[in-house]
Design an enzyme around this catalytic site. Sequence first.
Site, PDB file in Angstrom:
ATOM      1  N   LYS A 142      49.732  20.034  66.365  1.00  0.00           N
ATOM      2  CA  LYS A 142      48.983  21.284  66.141  1.00  0.00           C
ATOM      3  C   LYS A 142      47.524  21.089  66.560  1.00  0.00           C
ATOM      4  O   LYS A 142      46.923  21.938  67.203  1.00  0.00           O
ATOM      5  CB  LYS A 142      49.048  21.687  64.659  1.00  0.00           C
ATOM      6  CG  LYS A 142      50.400  22.246  64.265  1.00  0.00           C
ATOM      7  CD  LYS A 142      50.549  22.389  62.762  1.00  0.00           C
ATOM      8  CE  LYS A 142      52.002  22.758  62.434  1.00  0.00           C
ATOM      9  NZ  LYS A 142      52.359  22.606  61.046  1.00  0.00           N
ATOM     10  N   GLN A 164      50.501  21.536  54.939  1.00  0.00           N
ATOM     11  CA  GLN A 164      51.685  20.919  55.546  1.00  0.00           C
ATOM     12  C   GLN A 164      52.641  20.483  54.441  1.00  0.00           C
ATOM     13  O   GLN A 164      52.281  19.681  53.586  1.00  0.00           O
ATOM     14  CB  GLN A 164      51.251  19.716  56.399  1.00  0.00           C
ATOM     15  CG  GLN A 164      52.347  19.132  57.252  1.00  0.00           C
ATOM     16  CD  GLN A 164      52.756  20.045  58.412  1.00  0.00           C
ATOM     17  OE1 GLN A 164      51.928  20.629  59.091  1.00  0.00           O
ATOM     18  NE2 GLN A 164      54.057  20.154  58.632  1.00  0.00           N
ATOM     19  N   ASP A 186      51.163  30.350  58.164  1.00  0.00           N
ATOM     20  CA  ASP A 186      52.573  29.957  58.073  1.00  0.00           C
ATOM     21  C   ASP A 186      53.432  31.151  57.631  1.00  0.00           C
ATOM     22  O   ASP A 186      54.645  31.133  57.787  1.00  0.00           O
ATOM     23  CB  ASP A 186      52.739  28.813  57.060  1.00  0.00           C
ATOM     24  CG  ASP A 186      52.979  27.469  57.734  1.00  0.00           C
ATOM     25  OD1 ASP A 186      53.346  27.465  58.925  1.00  0.00           O
ATOM     26  OD2 ASP A 186      52.811  26.433  57.061  1.00  0.00           O
TER      27      ASP A 186
END
Length: 286
Positions: free
Chosen positions: A55, A99, A122
């Site tokens: 990312k 994460q 997300d």
Amino acid sequence: MVISVNLLEGKKVATSLDETMTKRVQVLKEKGVTPGLAVILVGDNSASAVYVRNKKRRAEKLGIDFQLIHFDTTVTEKELLSKINELNNDPAIDGFIVQLPVPDHIDEDKVIEAISPAKDVDGFTPISVGNLWIGTPLTKPATASGILMMLDYYNVDLDGKNVVIVGRSNIVGKPTAALMLNRNATVTITHSHTKNLKEITSKADVLVVAIGQAKFIKKDYVKDQAIVIDVGMDRDENGKLCGDVDFDDVKDHVSMITPVPGGVGPMTITALVDQVIELAEGRANG
Ligand code: NAP
């Protein structure tokens, strides 16, 4: 006669979309706005570290400001929630991610719910999920969104198509169903309790598979000339990366198919960075 398979090449699409996204970032910078993405990583899960590194690489390549906040596994839930609150209120951060997974002593649901839906790139907060199903998403889960971006690139029109999704996870199956329903597809979601799976999948014009079982889907699960999207990232008996679909078995039978690797995977990060840029464009336009 050799029939070559029509690949949905996420990797190529991602490279091509990078050009447009780089230009969008330049335009933003000229207006004094630099898109900002932050990732909170807890502990040293090696798979998570790889995802975060990818990312970072991609975001920085496009000119996005990338911030990694790396906590030790001993971080308390309170400290983590406090950092989330800080990012929620940081005007330089357009979107951020925690994460997953987080260590067991931290309540994952609490963490997700603490993220501001406006910055939830997300798309995992309950409010984001609700907006997605209502049909007015602020943000969209990246893998599902990446699949749609790829189908758009190849001019695949989902309107009226019979879509079958195998797998009902919150990160892939369900949001892909919601996005495709929003595009007027007729969507069926299947899972491990589904009876007669083969009968259902073999009626699909578009078959999306996200189950985490190497080469599970064979030719007899797939309608002739179907479009097959393989989300799986598995290892075969020789330890080689493969998908949930047995590519060699189905390839001469389908009209289009994603390879693994090089299909859905690269589109996931593309969708993430696209979303950060879109949020920054919203910021720039007040
Ligand atoms: P997950 O959370 O483990 O969910 C798997 C889903 O598949 C569940 O809904 C499960 O049903 C269903 N399932 C499992 N075995 C099945 C079977 N034999 N028949 C029908 N349904 C079955 O998995 P996930 O996170 O969605 O990930 C799925 C795959 O996609 C994995 O290989 C993962 O690595 C990959 N993935 C790739 C990307 C990417 O960017 N390329 C992103 C995310 C995930 P139940 O609900 O009944 O248990």
